[in-house]
Design a protein around this motif. Structure first.
Motif, short mmCIF file in Angstrom:
data_model
loop_
_atom_site.label_atom_id
_atom_site.label_comp_id
_atom_site.label_asym_id
_atom_site.label_seq_id
_atom_site.Cartn_x
_atom_site.Cartn_y
_atom_site.Cartn_z
N PRO A 53 0.91 -1.25 -0.17
CA PRO A 53 -0.02 0.16 0.12
C PRO A 53 0.83 1.37 -0.12
O PRO A 53 1.92 1.10 0.48
N GLY A 54 0.24 2.30 -0.55
CA GLY A 54 0.66 3.89 -0.66
C GLY A 54 2.22 3.93 -1.00
O GLY A 54 2.71 2.99 -1.77
N TRP A 55 3.07 4.30 -0.01
CA TRP A 55 4.68 4.57 -0.55
C TRP A 55 5.33 3.47 -0.39
O TRP A 55 6.60 3.43 -1.08
N TRP A 56 4.91 2.40 0.16
CA TRP A 56 5.69 1.17 0.30
C TRP A 56 5.94 0.67 -0.97
O TRP A 56 6.71 -0.16 -1.40
N ALA A 57 5.08 1.10 -1.96
CA ALA A 57 5.00 0.31 -3.51
C ALA A 57 6.69 0.81 -3.96
O ALA A 57 6.97 0.22 -4.94
N LYS A 58 7.15 2.23 -3.30
CA LYS A 58 8.40 2.54 -3.97
C LYS A 58 9.59 1.51 -4.02
O LYS A 58 10.54 1.59 -4.53
N MET A 59 9.32 0.73 -3.06
CA MET A 59 10.35 -0.44 -2.78
C MET A 59 10.78 -1.15 -3.95
O MET A 59 11.79 -1.87 -4.29
N GLU A 60 9.63 -1.26 -4.81
CA GLU A 60 9.85 -2.09 -6.30
C GLU A 60 10.80 -1.31 -7.06
O GLU A 60 11.20 -2.13 -8.06
N LEU A 61 10.95 0.15 -6.68
CA LEU A 61 11.97 0.62 -7.50
C LEU A 61 13.55 -0.05 -7.54
O LEU A 61 14.18 0.18 -8.34
N PHE A 62 13.65 -0.83 -6.52
CA PHE A 62 15.13 -1.40 -6.04
C PHE A 62 14.96 -2.87 -6.49
O PHE A 62 16.08 -3.43 -6.36
N HIS A 66 13.13 -4.77 -12.15
CA HIS A 66 13.21 -3.46 -12.59
C HIS A 66 14.63 -2.78 -13.08
O HIS A 66 14.84 -1.98 -13.74
N LYS A 67 15.79 -3.99 -12.98
CA LYS A 67 16.94 -3.38 -13.27
C LYS A 67 17.12 -3.01 -14.68
O LYS A 67 17.99 -2.02 -14.93
N HIS A 68 16.40 -3.37 -15.68
CA HIS A 68 16.33 -2.78 -17.03
C HIS A 68 16.09 -1.32 -17.09
O HIS A 68 16.45 -0.78 -18.30
N LEU A 69 15.36 -0.84 -16.38
CA LEU A 69 15.13 0.54 -16.39
C LEU A 69 16.22 1.63 -15.76
O LEU A 69 16.14 2.55 -15.99
N ARG A 70 16.99 0.91 -14.84
CA ARG A 70 17.92 1.83 -14.06
C ARG A 70 19.08 2.02 -14.98
O ARG A 70 19.54 1.07 -15.82
N PRO A 71 19.96 3.24 -14.60
CA PRO A 71 19.60 4.10 -13.67
C PRO A 71 18.38 4.90 -14.28
O PRO A 71 18.11 4.97 -15.41
N PHE A 72 17.79 5.37 -13.27
CA PHE A 72 16.42 6.37 -13.62
C PHE A 72 16.40 7.59 -12.63
O PHE A 72 16.86 7.37 -11.59
N PHE A 73 15.57 8.40 -12.89
CA PHE A 73 15.16 9.54 -12.26
C PHE A 73 13.78 9.40 -11.66
O PHE A 73 12.71 9.22 -12.46
N PHE A 74 13.59 9.01 -10.44
CA PHE A 74 12.40 9.11 -9.80
C PHE A 74 11.57 10.27 -9.31
O PHE A 74 12.42 11.16 -8.70
N ILE A 75 10.54 10.53 -9.54
CA ILE A 75 9.65 11.77 -9.04
C ILE A 75 8.28 11.05 -8.50
O ILE A 75 7.51 10.44 -9.06
N ASP A 76 8.05 11.47 -7.33
CA ASP A 76 6.75 11.37 -6.71
C ASP A 76 5.51 11.83 -7.68
O ASP A 76 5.38 12.92 -8.42
#
Length: 123
Positions: A53-62, A66-76
């Protein structure tokens, strides 16, 4: 050039928020936005695997998937882009995670804006 990524989960922020950020990203970088989101949302470009839920979903950025997307600029999703962000999008973070400094506590990180490196195992 890094990609620009947002996370949209739940119903707190509707499609209009994604449309706004997408238009701002295109205006200031010329590129499209990557949206990590719930599978049922029409704005999702890469589905989240977890239902945190909520901001916990940001953990999937790591997450390794999703490695194929990195490096990336994340914005809320609730952040407005008012000026050119090209320099931040093109910034090479090397092996370091870069975060916005908390507005209330100097020296502490704030996850509303992050530059996430290719390798995150050490974070």
């Amino acid at each position: 050039m890094s990609q620009v990524v947002i996370v949209r989960t739940g119903e707190a922020y509707d499609k209009a928020y994604v449309t706004m950020i997408r238009e701002q990203v295109k205006e200031f970088t010329g590129q499209d936005l990557i949206v990590l989101g719930d599978r049922h949302q029409e704005t999702t470009t890469h589905p989240l695997r977890n239902t945190w839920p909520g901001w916990w979903a940001k953990m999937e950025l790591f997450a390794p998937w999703h490695k194929h997307l990195r490096p990336f600029f994340f914005i809320d999703l609730d952040t407005y882009i008012l000026d050119d962000i090209q320099e931040m999008v093109e910034f090479d973070p090397g092996e370091d995670l870069w975060m916005l400094e908390d507005f209330n506590e100097t020296g502490k990180g704030q996850s509303a804006i992050m530059i996430i490196p290719k390798e995150v195992d050490h974070i």
